[in-house]
Enzyme design. Structure first.
Site, PDB file in Angstrom:
ATOM      1  N   LYS A  67     -24.629   3.483 -14.141  1.00 39.59           N
ATOM      2  CA  LYS A  67     -23.908   3.599 -12.871  1.00 39.59           C
ATOM      3  C   LYS A  67     -22.454   3.298 -13.169  1.00 39.59           C
ATOM      4  CE  LYS A  67     -23.916   0.585  -9.312  1.00 39.59           C
ATOM      5  NZ  LYS A  67     -24.308  -0.036  -8.018  1.00 39.59           N
ATOM      6  N   ARG A 110     -30.838  -0.330  -3.009  1.00 40.56           N
ATOM      7  CA  ARG A 110     -31.503  -1.042  -4.123  1.00 40.56           C
ATOM      8  C   ARG A 110     -31.255  -2.543  -4.047  1.00 40.56           C
ATOM      9  NH1 ARG A 110     -27.389  -3.854  -6.870  1.00 40.56           N
ATOM     10  NH2 ARG A 110     -26.736  -2.835  -8.798  1.00 40.56           N
ATOM     11  N   ASN A 159     -22.186 -15.802  10.555  1.00 35.94           N
ATOM     12  CA  ASN A 159     -21.112 -15.174   9.789  1.00 35.94           C
ATOM     13  C   ASN A 159     -19.819 -15.925  10.073  1.00 35.94           C
ATOM     14  OD1 ASN A 159     -20.338 -12.972   7.959  1.00 35.94           O
ATOM     15  ND2 ASN A 159     -19.032 -12.308   9.657  1.00 35.94           N
ATOM     16  N   THR A 221     -23.781 -13.246  -4.725  1.00 35.69           N
ATOM     17  CA  THR A 221     -23.067 -13.748  -5.912  1.00 35.69           C
ATOM     18  C   THR A 221     -23.364 -12.869  -7.123  1.00 35.69           C
ATOM     19  OG1 THR A 221     -23.054 -15.986  -5.042  1.00 35.69           O
ATOM     20  CG2 THR A 221     -22.770 -15.760  -7.409  1.00 35.69           C
ATOM     21  N   LYS A 226     -18.114 -16.791  -7.898  1.00 36.68           N
ATOM     22  CA  LYS A 226     -18.656 -16.668  -6.533  1.00 36.68           C
ATOM     23  C   LYS A 226     -19.787 -17.676  -6.330  1.00 36.68           C
ATOM     24  CE  LYS A 226     -17.891 -11.762  -5.439  1.00 36.68           C
ATOM     25  NZ  LYS A 226     -18.604 -10.512  -5.123  1.00 36.68           N
ATOM     26  N   GLY A 292     -30.426 -12.759  -6.902  1.00 39.25           N
ATOM     27  CA  GLY A 292     -30.360 -11.299  -7.096  1.00 39.25           C
ATOM     28  C   GLY A 292     -28.973 -10.896  -7.544  1.00 39.25           C
TER      29      GLY A 292
HETATM   30  P1  NAD Z   1     -18.240  -6.993   2.739  1.00 35.46           P
HETATM   31  O1  NAD Z   1     -16.838  -7.119   2.230  1.00 35.46           O
HETATM   32  O2  NAD Z   1     -18.594  -5.825   3.587  1.00 35.46           O
HETATM   33  O3  NAD Z   1     -18.613  -8.323   3.568  1.00 35.46           O
HETATM   34  C1  NAD Z   1     -18.267  -9.588   3.070  1.00 35.46           C
HETATM   35  C2  NAD Z   1     -19.070 -10.679   3.774  1.00 35.46           C
HETATM   36  O4  NAD Z   1     -18.720 -11.944   3.186  1.00 35.46           O
HETATM   37  C3  NAD Z   1     -18.768 -10.813   5.262  1.00 35.46           C
HETATM   38  O5  NAD Z   1     -19.923 -11.280   5.927  1.00 35.46           O
HETATM   39  C4  NAD Z   1     -17.667 -11.899   5.278  1.00 35.46           C
HETATM   40  O6  NAD Z   1     -17.616 -12.586   6.515  1.00 35.46           O
HETATM   41  C5  NAD Z   1     -18.208 -12.812   4.198  1.00 35.46           C
HETATM   42  N1  NAD Z   1     -17.197 -13.669   3.583  1.00 35.46           N
HETATM   43  C6  NAD Z   1     -16.144 -13.281   2.814  1.00 35.46           C
HETATM   44  N2  NAD Z   1     -15.472 -14.380   2.380  1.00 35.46           N
HETATM   45  C7  NAD Z   1     -16.118 -15.465   2.878  1.00 35.46           C
HETATM   46  C8  NAD Z   1     -15.915 -16.881   2.798  1.00 35.46           C
HETATM   47  N3  NAD Z   1     -14.919 -17.386   2.079  1.00 35.46           N
HETATM   48  N4  NAD Z   1     -16.777 -17.687   3.445  1.00 35.46           N
HETATM   49  C9  NAD Z   1     -17.799 -17.189   4.168  1.00 35.46           C
HETATM   50  N5  NAD Z   1     -18.046 -15.870   4.285  1.00 35.46           N
HETATM   51  C10 NAD Z   1     -17.205 -15.017   3.654  1.00 35.46           C
HETATM   52  O7  NAD Z   1     -19.168  -7.096   1.461  1.00 35.46           O
HETATM   53  P2  NAD Z   1     -20.645  -6.521   1.251  1.00 35.46           P
HETATM   54  O8  NAD Z   1     -20.560  -5.125   0.722  1.00 35.46           O
HETATM   55  O9  NAD Z   1     -21.487  -6.791   2.442  1.00 35.46           O
HETATM   56  O10 NAD Z   1     -21.114  -7.423   0.013  1.00 35.46           O
HETATM   57  C11 NAD Z   1     -21.388  -8.806   0.184  1.00 35.46           C
HETATM   58  C12 NAD Z   1     -21.505  -9.456  -1.177  1.00 35.46           C
HETATM   59  O11 NAD Z   1     -22.603  -8.878  -1.879  1.00 35.46           O
HETATM   60  C13 NAD Z   1     -20.296  -9.249  -2.090  1.00 35.46           C
HETATM   61  O12 NAD Z   1     -20.036 -10.445  -2.789  1.00 35.46           O
HETATM   62  C14 NAD Z   1     -20.747  -8.156  -3.058  1.00 35.46           C
HETATM   63  O13 NAD Z   1     -20.073  -8.208  -4.288  1.00 35.46           O
HETATM   64  C15 NAD Z   1     -22.212  -8.523  -3.187  1.00 35.46           C
HETATM   65  N6  NAD Z   1     -23.103  -7.463  -3.664  1.00 35.46           N
HETATM   66  C16 NAD Z   1     -24.120  -7.837  -4.478  1.00 35.46           C
HETATM   67  C17 NAD Z   1     -24.994  -6.888  -4.937  1.00 35.46           C
HETATM   68  C18 NAD Z   1     -26.142  -7.312  -5.818  1.00 35.46           C
HETATM   69  O14 NAD Z   1     -26.822  -6.462  -6.392  1.00 35.46           O
HETATM   70  N7  NAD Z   1     -26.438  -8.581  -5.919  1.00 35.46           N
HETATM   71  C19 NAD Z   1     -24.851  -5.541  -4.580  1.00 35.46           C
HETATM   72  C20 NAD Z   1     -23.815  -5.198  -3.702  1.00 35.46           C
HETATM   73  C21 NAD Z   1     -22.941  -6.174  -3.230  1.00 35.46           C
END
Ligand code: NAD
Length: 321
Positions: A67, A110, A159, A221, A226, A292
């Site tokens: 990817k 996924r 949130n 995370t 993070k 995850g």
């Molecule tokens: P997004 O930018 O759409 O949303 C971010 C979220 O984090 C919101 O709910 C926001 O309020 C919250 N947030 C940001 N900073 C914060 C803080 N300091 N304190 C409390 N809340 C806070 O992001 P998303 O696309 O929904 O992704 C969320 C997280 O998941 C990201 O860290 C992203 O990298 C991660 N992610 C992980 C995977 C995985 O496979 N594990 C896959 C995709 C995304």
């Protein structure tokens, strides 16, 4: 070569397909027939973009590929998604490029499927309240996928900006479950399953707020630095992950590992629970935690499912390459 454009994915790949693909590849990883290659991630010094590759090979499903993608913060202003990804699949016998698949929606599917697989295998069978921390792009996908795994009777959510919870409230209404916006301690006090899906650099969920028997899936995370939950909560829980190497370096476990309260040997692959080579949850009072981190093999597995479904449904575009 087959092309499956991004716009076709929503109609092709459902939550059940994603669940089956992710559960299958976690099982393959733990039985030793699938492995992820080292991840590449670079700030490219243009458009503030972070760009990289996640790749691997599953000998069982013969899924080989990568990817490619990353984060372009200026995209929203151009009417595009900030996260952009594309999956490339290669013929494992010849190395020829087999397929190019839009990877944006697949990433959300996924990731939600990974949380759902953890709930299916680790949450108490009688879990009834689902707590969600976060309301960004991924959160509604998480809610839809996890809500299907148990007979939940209520959704509670938190949130940082509570008005954003409207998107989760709408999904809860659609699936017929009561929804409440709550404080973090109220969320911990009620929830049997907690999903954390935020982008935070410090712990949001406190150890003391989580009651015995809870299953937590930490899904946000995925980078060094993070953090979503207190390291003491990770140290208290029976810990499972998609891949141990990522869990200790870029996942939620990095903090408890760094402060010495968790050992690498305390972390188990969820695939071992799926394969029944680890018992998983062994008591109703045990706190289980799934870290995850997101592995390339998950992307290949759902992309491969998308290609098969596109061929079956006659929407695959085939070109000479
Ligand atoms: P997004 O930018 O759409 O949303 C971010 C979220 O984090 C919101 O709910 C926001 O309020 C919250 N947030 C940001 N900073 C914060 C803080 N300091 N304190 C409390 N809340 C806070 O992001 P998303 O696309 O929904 O992704 C969320 C997280 O998941 C990201 O860290 C992203 O990298 C991660 N992610 C992980 C995977 C995985 O496979 N594990 C896959 C995709 C995304």
């Amino acid at each position: 070569m087959i092309i499956v454009p991004e716009k076709e994915i929503a109609a092709l790949v459902g939550r059940a397909d994603s669940f089956a693909a992710v559960e299958g590849v976690f099982a393959s990883m733990s039985s030793g027939s699938a492995y992820n290659f080292p991840v590449i991630r670079e700030a490219i010094g243009h458009a503030d973009a972070l760009y990289g590759f996640k790749s691997g090979f599953d000998r069982a499903g013969l899924d080989l590929g990568l990817k490619s993608g990353g984060y372009w913060p200026g995209n929203a202003a151009k009417g595009l998604t900030n996260h952009q990804s594309t999956v490339f699949l290669f013929d494992a016998d010849t190395g020829k490029c087999k397929a190019v698949v839009g990877g944006n929606l697949l990433t959300a599917l996924r990731t939600a499927a990974a949380a759902a697989v953890s709930v299916a295998h680790l949450a108490r069978p009688d879990a009834s309240v689902l707590g969600i921390i976060g309301a960004g792009h991924q959160a509604t996908f998480q809610l839809r996928a996890v809500a299907e795994q148990r007979n939940f009777t209520k959704i509670v959510a938190w949130n940082r900006t509570p008005e954003k919870l409207a998107s989760l409230a709408n999904v809860a209404k659609e699936i017929g479950l009561p929804f409440e916006s709550v404080s973090l301690d109220a969320l911990g006090a009620q929830s049997d399953v907690i999903i954390t899906i935020v982008s935070s650099q410090s712990a949001i969920l406190k150890n003391a707020d989580v009651r015995p028997g809870t299953h937590i899936a930490c899904m946000g995370t995925d980078t060094k630095g993070k953090q979503e939950v207190e390291a003491a909560l990770v140290a208290r829980a029976s810990v499972f992950t998609d891949e141990v190497a990522q869990s200790i370096s870029i996942g939620e476990c990095q903090h408890a590992i760094n402060d010495g309260t968790l050992l690498q040997s305390d972390i188990h692959e969820l695939g071992h629970v799926i394969n029944k080579t680890h018992p998983g949850r062994t008591s109703k009072d045990e706190v289980t935690l799934f870290d995850g981190t997101g592995v390339g093999l998950q992307d290949l597995a759902v992309a491969s499912a998308a290609v098969k479904l596109a061929i079956k449904n006659g929407v695959a575009q085939e070109i000479e390459f």
